[in-house]
Write an enzyme that holds these catalytic residues in place. Structure first.
Site, PDB file in Angstrom:
ATOM      1  N   ARG A  40       0.861  -1.175   0.000  1.00  0.00           N
ATOM      2  CA  ARG A  40       0.000   0.000   0.000  1.00  0.00           C
ATOM      3  C   ARG A  40       0.906   1.236   0.000  1.00  0.00           C
ATOM      4  NH1 ARG A  40      -1.986  -3.543   4.045  1.00  0.00           N
ATOM      5  NH2 ARG A  40      -4.053  -4.419   3.567  1.00  0.00           N
ATOM      6  N   LYS A  81      -2.023   0.164   7.816  1.00  0.00           N
ATOM      7  CA  LYS A  81      -3.483   0.168   7.776  1.00  0.00           C
ATOM      8  C   LYS A  81      -4.124  -0.691   8.853  1.00  0.00           C
ATOM      9  CE  LYS A  81      -7.363  -0.552   4.628  1.00  0.00           C
ATOM     10  NZ  LYS A  81      -7.801  -1.011   3.300  1.00  0.00           N
ATOM     11  N   HIS A 116      -2.934   2.268  -5.655  1.00  0.00           N
ATOM     12  CA  HIS A 116      -3.756   1.101  -5.323  1.00  0.00           C
ATOM     13  C   HIS A 116      -3.941   0.199  -6.544  1.00  0.00           C
ATOM     14  CE1 HIS A 116      -5.834  -0.599  -1.929  1.00  0.00           C
ATOM     15  NE2 HIS A 116      -6.888  -0.891  -2.664  1.00  0.00           N
ATOM     16  N   ARG A 144      -0.897  -1.890  -6.815  1.00  0.00           N
ATOM     17  CA  ARG A 144      -0.959  -2.984  -5.835  1.00  0.00           C
ATOM     18  C   ARG A 144      -1.844  -4.116  -6.361  1.00  0.00           C
ATOM     19  NH1 ARG A 144      -1.247  -4.643  -0.328  1.00  0.00           N
ATOM     20  NH2 ARG A 144      -3.336  -5.145   0.411  1.00  0.00           N
ATOM     21  N   HIS A 185      -3.518  -8.971   4.301  1.00  0.00           N
ATOM     22  CA  HIS A 185      -4.941  -9.075   4.612  1.00  0.00           C
ATOM     23  C   HIS A 185      -5.149  -9.831   5.917  1.00  0.00           C
ATOM     24  CE1 HIS A 185      -6.046  -8.635   0.074  1.00  0.00           C
ATOM     25  NE2 HIS A 185      -5.969  -7.472   0.684  1.00  0.00           N
ATOM     26  N   TYR A 203      -9.107 -11.503  -5.632  1.00  0.00           N
ATOM     27  CA  TYR A 203      -8.124 -11.918  -6.627  1.00  0.00           C
ATOM     28  C   TYR A 203      -8.353 -13.283  -7.253  1.00  0.00           C
ATOM     29  CZ  TYR A 203      -5.672  -7.912  -4.807  1.00  0.00           C
ATOM     30  OH  TYR A 203      -5.366  -6.642  -4.429  1.00  0.00           O
TER      31      TYR A 203
END
Length: 254
Positions: free
Chosen positions: A82, A116, A187, A190, A213, A223
């Site tokens: 990120r 994040k 983003h 990414r 994640h 994905y």
């Protein structure tokens, strides 16, 4: 209650911060603003994330006017980071001998870059080419005048050599769009990186760790949806195995 107010207005509330459900890279600019949000929502199916090709990434790097910007684009593409994680990197987070980058949670930093989620701290493997580009960048720009551990710094202006901020990155991507015509964001880079790894055969749990994640379900929802091109390529590989053998000679009776 006062029913003279239209129902559509009664189903809204004022919420501070960004409209997005996550902290995007301009979150700190918008967090003091307010916007009307709907109280009742219908869940919309998540669409496949927008991506760009490796060739387009190469065009972006070629269009960069300095080594810092080239290094940033290649880092985002290769590491799947990120933008907040990239701007939060310190020089000591790079492990050249092991060809690794350590993403660490240091809280909110002077340039407002931050990790994040609690799952974001992690270690990512990178190529020798990226490590060499890191050394070249540091040798050229991290001179004795620089008084910060932050990897990415401003190269001009009254805040020269201060840590780079999200607004600086936004300006960079606007300049690259003007030069190349490629509409991209950190983003999207990414997403493109993680999508390319998925196509290369990475397992969902490996993609999850790479992406930072919290849940593997998040990774799979984003994905693990093959595109029409993916399906076509897999079909071409399997077509020969699916073909039926001719059971009778030409001209024979039924």
């Amino acid at each position: 209650e006062d029913y003279s107010v239209q129902l559509s207005e009664r189903l809204k509330k004022t919420v501070p911060g960004s409209r997005r459900g996550f902290k995007d890279f301009l979150y700190h600019v918008n967090k003091g603003k307010e916007y009307p949000a709907k109280i009742l929502k219908v869940k919309v199916r998540r669409s496949r994330p927008k991506t760009i090709s490796k060739e387009q990434v190469g065009k972006l790097i070629d269009a960069c006017s300095n080594l810092r910007d080239k290094f940033l684009i290649q880092l985002l593409w290769e590491s799947s980071m990120r933008i907040g994680e990239a701007l939060a990197l310190w020089l000591e987070d790079f492990e050249p001998d092991g060809q690794k980058i350590h993403i660490r949670d240091r809280g909110e930093l002077p340039n407002l870059a931050e990790i994040k989620t609690i799952c974001s701290p992690r270690t990512v493997d990178v190529s020798p080419d990226l490590i060499n580009l890191f050394f070249d960048y540091v040798a050229e720009f991290h001179t004795d005048e620089v008084d910060t551990n932050h990897v990415f710094i401003k190269l001009s202006g009254e805040n020269k050599y201060q840590p780079m901020e999200c607004q600086d990155v936004a300006s960079l991507f606007r300049r690259l769009k003007a030069k190349t015509g490629i509409d991209v964001s950190p983003h999207i880079l990414r997403h493109s990186s993680l999508t390319e790894l998925r196509r290369a055969g990475w397992k969902p749990e490996h993609l999850q760790k790479r992406a930072g994640h919290a849940q593997v379900q998040t990774t799979m929802q984003i994905y693990l949806h093959p595109s029409d091109e993916d399906l076509r390529q897999d079909w071409e590989k399997a077509e020969g195995k699916m073909r039926l053998k001719q059971q009778q000679k030409e001209g024979s009776e039924q």
